[in-house]
Design an enzyme around this catalytic site. Sequence first.
Site, PDB file in Angstrom:
ATOM      1  N   SER A  14     -41.121  19.091  20.893  1.00  0.00           N
ATOM      2  CA  SER A  14     -40.299  20.025  21.474  1.00  0.00           C
ATOM      3  C   SER A  14     -39.177  20.533  20.623  1.00  0.00           C
ATOM      4  O   SER A  14     -38.118  20.947  20.569  1.00  0.00           O
ATOM      5  CB  SER A  14     -39.548  19.657  22.344  1.00  0.00           C
ATOM      6  OG  SER A  14     -38.784  18.437  22.065  1.00  0.00           O
ATOM      7  N   GLY A  15     -39.921  20.825  19.030  1.00  0.00           N
ATOM      8  CA  GLY A  15     -39.077  21.373  18.163  1.00  0.00           C
ATOM      9  C   GLY A  15     -39.486  22.960  18.150  1.00  0.00           C
ATOM     10  O   GLY A  15     -39.900  23.360  19.188  1.00  0.00           O
ATOM     11  N   ALA A  17     -41.636  24.790  16.874  1.00  0.00           N
ATOM     12  CA  ALA A  17     -42.983  25.248  16.585  1.00  0.00           C
ATOM     13  C   ALA A  17     -43.305  24.884  18.196  1.00  0.00           C
ATOM     14  O   ALA A  17     -44.117  25.894  18.893  1.00  0.00           O
ATOM     15  CB  ALA A  17     -43.881  24.356  16.003  1.00  0.00           C
ATOM     16  N   LYS A  37     -41.308  13.033  22.382  1.00  0.00           N
ATOM     17  CA  LYS A  37     -41.140  11.463  22.468  1.00  0.00           C
ATOM     18  C   LYS A  37     -39.954  10.873  22.934  1.00  0.00           C
ATOM     19  O   LYS A  37     -39.877   9.954  23.706  1.00  0.00           O
ATOM     20  CB  LYS A  37     -41.144  11.143  20.814  1.00  0.00           C
ATOM     21  CG  LYS A  37     -41.281   9.605  20.469  1.00  0.00           C
ATOM     22  CD  LYS A  37     -42.088   9.230  19.316  1.00  0.00           C
ATOM     23  CE  LYS A  37     -41.469   9.941  17.921  1.00  0.00           C
ATOM     24  NZ  LYS A  37     -42.093   9.349  16.957  1.00  0.00           N
ATOM     25  N   ALA A  48     -32.174  21.967  10.971  1.00  0.00           N
ATOM     26  CA  ALA A  48     -32.412  23.194  10.040  1.00  0.00           C
ATOM     27  C   ALA A  48     -30.776  24.199   9.902  1.00  0.00           C
ATOM     28  O   ALA A  48     -30.589  24.511  10.743  1.00  0.00           O
ATOM     29  CB  ALA A  48     -33.436  24.003  10.055  1.00  0.00           C
ATOM     30  N   GLY A  50     -30.395  26.211   6.678  1.00  0.00           N
ATOM     31  CA  GLY A  50     -30.380  27.410   5.561  1.00  0.00           C
ATOM     32  C   GLY A  50     -30.685  28.769   6.133  1.00  0.00           C
ATOM     33  O   GLY A  50     -29.848  29.722   6.188  1.00  0.00           O
ATOM     34  N   ARG A 285     -38.949  24.740  -5.363  1.00  0.00           N
ATOM     35  CA  ARG A 285     -38.319  23.529  -4.757  1.00  0.00           C
ATOM     36  C   ARG A 285     -38.804  22.323  -5.786  1.00  0.00           C
ATOM     37  O   ARG A 285     -37.908  21.603  -6.213  1.00  0.00           O
ATOM     38  CB  ARG A 285     -38.470  23.215  -3.470  1.00  0.00           C
ATOM     39  CG  ARG A 285     -37.601  23.889  -2.785  1.00  0.00           C
ATOM     40  CD  ARG A 285     -37.612  23.070  -1.225  1.00  0.00           C
ATOM     41  NE  ARG A 285     -36.368  23.485  -0.320  1.00  0.00           N
ATOM     42  CZ  ARG A 285     -36.287  23.528   0.742  1.00  0.00           C
ATOM     43  NH1 ARG A 285     -37.430  22.814   1.528  1.00  0.00           N
ATOM     44  NH2 ARG A 285     -35.289  23.772   1.467  1.00  0.00           N
ATOM     45  N   LEU A 393     -39.325  27.406   9.391  1.00  0.00           N
ATOM     46  CA  LEU A 393     -38.998  27.925  10.769  1.00  0.00           C
ATOM     47  C   LEU A 393     -39.796  29.066  10.839  1.00  0.00           C
ATOM     48  O   LEU A 393     -39.922  29.421  12.318  1.00  0.00           O
ATOM     49  CB  LEU A 393     -37.293  28.335  10.672  1.00  0.00           C
ATOM     50  CG  LEU A 393     -36.486  26.994  10.607  1.00  0.00           C
ATOM     51  CD1 LEU A 393     -34.968  27.583  10.607  1.00  0.00           C
ATOM     52  CD2 LEU A 393     -36.345  26.121  11.892  1.00  0.00           C
TER      53      LEU A 393
HETATM   54  C1  LIG Z   1     -32.003  18.517   7.521  1.00  0.00           C
HETATM   55  C2  LIG Z   1     -33.061  19.678   7.593  1.00  0.00           C
HETATM   56  C3  LIG Z   1     -32.936  21.192   7.255  1.00  0.00           C
HETATM   57  C4  LIG Z   1     -34.117  22.111   7.132  1.00  0.00           C
HETATM   58  N1  LIG Z   1     -33.478  23.147   6.774  1.00  0.00           N
HETATM   59  C5  LIG Z   1     -34.459  24.251   6.840  1.00  0.00           C
HETATM   60  C6  LIG Z   1     -34.180  25.624   6.775  1.00  0.00           C
HETATM   61  O1  LIG Z   1     -33.003  26.175   6.507  1.00  0.00           O
HETATM   62  N2  LIG Z   1     -35.203  26.540   6.886  1.00  0.00           N
HETATM   63  C7  LIG Z   1     -36.277  26.134   7.168  1.00  0.00           C
HETATM   64  O2  LIG Z   1     -37.210  26.996   7.144  1.00  0.00           O
HETATM   65  N3  LIG Z   1     -36.836  24.769   7.365  1.00  0.00           N
HETATM   66  C8  LIG Z   1     -35.722  23.828   7.295  1.00  0.00           C
HETATM   67  N4  LIG Z   1     -36.293  22.612   7.440  1.00  0.00           N
HETATM   68  C9  LIG Z   1     -37.514  22.202   7.878  1.00  0.00           C
HETATM   69  C10 LIG Z   1     -37.801  22.661   9.096  1.00  0.00           C
HETATM   70  O3  LIG Z   1     -36.556  22.436  10.058  1.00  0.00           O
HETATM   71  C11 LIG Z   1     -38.941  21.793   9.822  1.00  0.00           C
HETATM   72  O4  LIG Z   1     -39.969  21.699   8.953  1.00  0.00           O
HETATM   73  C12 LIG Z   1     -39.274  22.640  11.161  1.00  0.00           C
HETATM   74  O5  LIG Z   1     -38.247  22.633  12.121  1.00  0.00           O
HETATM   75  C13 LIG Z   1     -40.544  21.451  11.700  1.00  0.00           C
HETATM   76  O6  LIG Z   1     -40.453  22.007  13.248  1.00  0.00           O
HETATM   77  P1  LIG Z   1     -41.398  21.326  14.083  1.00  0.00           P
HETATM   78  O7  LIG Z   1     -41.370  21.775  15.375  1.00  0.00           O
HETATM   79  O8  LIG Z   1     -42.926  21.563  13.394  1.00  0.00           O
HETATM   80  O9  LIG Z   1     -41.167  19.731  14.201  1.00  0.00           O
HETATM   81  P2  LIG Z   1     -39.891  19.000  14.638  1.00  0.00           P
HETATM   82  O10 LIG Z   1     -38.737  20.155  14.812  1.00  0.00           O
HETATM   83  O11 LIG Z   1     -39.757  17.961  13.871  1.00  0.00           O
HETATM   84  O12 LIG Z   1     -40.051  18.693  16.119  1.00  0.00           O
HETATM   85  C14 LIG Z   1     -41.313  17.436  16.338  1.00  0.00           C
HETATM   86  C15 LIG Z   1     -41.130  17.099  17.609  1.00  0.00           C
HETATM   87  O13 LIG Z   1     -42.394  16.375  17.967  1.00  0.00           O
HETATM   88  C16 LIG Z   1     -41.762  15.151  18.759  1.00  0.00           C
HETATM   89  N5  LIG Z   1     -42.731  14.007  18.591  1.00  0.00           N
HETATM   90  C17 LIG Z   1     -43.011  13.384  17.400  1.00  0.00           C
HETATM   91  N6  LIG Z   1     -43.735  12.569  17.669  1.00  0.00           N
HETATM   92  C18 LIG Z   1     -44.262  12.508  18.852  1.00  0.00           C
HETATM   93  C19 LIG Z   1     -45.099  11.727  19.760  1.00  0.00           C
HETATM   94  N7  LIG Z   1     -45.842  10.823  19.394  1.00  0.00           N
HETATM   95  N8  LIG Z   1     -45.185  12.184  20.981  1.00  0.00           N
HETATM   96  C20 LIG Z   1     -44.644  13.249  21.556  1.00  0.00           C
HETATM   97  N9  LIG Z   1     -43.625  13.985  20.821  1.00  0.00           N
HETATM   98  C21 LIG Z   1     -43.503  13.533  19.663  1.00  0.00           C
HETATM   99  C22 LIG Z   1     -40.402  15.056  18.444  1.00  0.00           C
HETATM  100  O14 LIG Z   1     -39.760  14.255  19.238  1.00  0.00           O
HETATM  101  C23 LIG Z   1     -39.911  16.362  18.194  1.00  0.00           C
HETATM  102  O15 LIG Z   1     -39.670  17.064  19.442  1.00  0.00           O
HETATM  103  C24 LIG Z   1     -35.177  21.626   7.626  1.00  0.00           C
HETATM  104  C25 LIG Z   1     -35.598  20.238   7.923  1.00  0.00           C
HETATM  105  C26 LIG Z   1     -34.658  19.451   8.073  1.00  0.00           C
HETATM  106  C27 LIG Z   1     -34.770  17.785   8.345  1.00  0.00           C
END
Ligand SMILES: Cc1cc2nc3c(=O)[nH]c(=O)nc-3n(C[C@H](O)[C@H](O)[C@H](O)COP(=O)(O)OP(=O)(O)OC[C@H]3O[C@@H](n4cnc5c(N)ncnc54)[C@H](O)[C@@H]3O)c2cc1C
Length: 413
Positions: A14-15, A17, A37, A48, A50, A285, A393
């Site tokens: 639920s990030g 993506a 999770k 995130a 920036g 980076r 993002l």
């Molecule tokens: C501090 C920080 C600052 C950042 N700043 C930037 C920025 O400025 N610009 C940028 O582009 N990117 C930035 N990033 C990177 C970016 O935020 C992340 O890479 C991106 O948001 C990941 O999104 P996602 O939806 O793939 O995963 P996430 O947002 O990590 O979501 C993953 C989801 O999967 C769930 N999950 C995990 N395992 C399981 C499981 N076994 N069963 C069910 N659910 C599960 C989690 O609970 C969560 O809901 C930053 C990252 C961090 C940590």
Amino acid sequence: MRQGASFDVLVVGSGAAGLAAAVSAKRAGARVGVASKTTLQACNSAKAQGGIQASFGDDDSPAIHAEDVMRSSHDTADPKLVQILTSEAPSAIRWLEELGAEFTRQGPHGPNGQGHSVNGGYRLARCGGATRQRLLQVGDRTGHAITKALRDTYEAGRGVELPHHALRTLTPSNGGWVASFETKEGAADVEAATVVLAAGGRCFAEAETRGELSTNHPNATGEVTRIALDAGAQTRDLDALQYHPNGGAWPSTMQGYSIPETTRAYGAVLRNADGDEFTDSLGARDAVSAAIVAEVEKGMGVLTPDGRPAVWLDTTKISPEDAAISLPYMLRRYRGAGIDPLAEPIYTYPVLHYQNGGLVIDEHAETTLEGVFACGEIAGGTHGRNRMMGNSLLECAVFGRRAGKAAAERARS
Ligand SMILES: Cc1cc2nc3c(=O)[nH]c(=O)nc-3n(C[C@H](O)[C@H](O)[C@H](O)COP(=O)(O)OP(=O)(O)OC[C@H]3O[C@@H](n4cnc5c(N)ncnc54)[C@H](O)[C@@H]3O)c2cc1C
């Protein structure tokens, strides 16, 4: 084993993506469930700060954006995915705005009062590895604003939420998939015609194993990648983990905090023990992180009061006006800890941050498993072995949207 619900499209994660995929699948008419999770709010995306890249600059274009991505990845990214990422970036921004994200704007009219819009009206910053100003921001809480807009949109519809559902296995069944979850009430099976894996990366778990700091949320543990591998999916560049050049190193409450790269976009520079700027502070980076580590190894670093290696990030170069608009959260955090970054430089050292590689996907975000899609940090190829800031993002929005639509269409067929 409880028999849980059945969906056209099951989204795991639920990030940004997962939520983008869920909104998109729902708009395409699918019955959607989002499993997470822990709570739906708990993810890296919301942390995130920036910003997000899109070529709105008057001197910019998707092609220049794509060149920057390929160069920063040292030509290891998949050009087909990069072309999609960069060409759909402006429309992804408009989509997020339609859903409620309010990107920081600047000077709605051009110079000379001629009434034309400069840079689409957005406040744009140049981030590391970029040749143009391309980074849109929502203050310095960009990820929070994007995930909130997506979550509010999803929750306003009839999509199902499955919090506290941790995926344990994924098995093919009757032309679709069965996902087995661990829940607070015990194990539960959920059936779905198609599945979107959006469970993020593994840097929190990896940092624990290495005994290092990480910027990541504790849910970033990577088991869903392993589950997909067990089901037969292919991966790429999984070994390529990224260090954020600017982890907070002092005070102790800021250790593991990622100091936004926008500090450097707005003028902060990296300095060694002698006060010299020892590298291009707005380089890619991996280059900036390597330069900091090398400077410390040469004996030109500084030590934090608790004895950790560091260099200086000279944030006193940032104008108070830029800081007020684009770095208010960072300033609050540091000032709350007793340090004013506009008055004194701050200690910094690279910190484990991002999983560059992941599941192999095609242009519709489908993995090598039929009916299983992947988007966000769990997927590989878009950044090759070295991601640029602000493109994660963006990847979540562009490929989340694609994954949701394609998964809904496949579920119907
Ligand atoms: C501090 C920080 C600052 C950042 N700043 C930037 C920025 O400025 N610009 C940028 O582009 N990117 C930035 N990033 C990177 C970016 O935020 C992340 O890479 C991106 O948001 C990941 O999104 P996602 O939806 O793939 O995963 P996430 O947002 O990590 O979501 C993953 C989801 O999967 C769930 N999950 C995990 N395992 C399981 C499981 N076994 N069963 C069910 N659910 C599960 C989690 O609970 C969560 O809901 C930053 C990252 C961090 C940590």
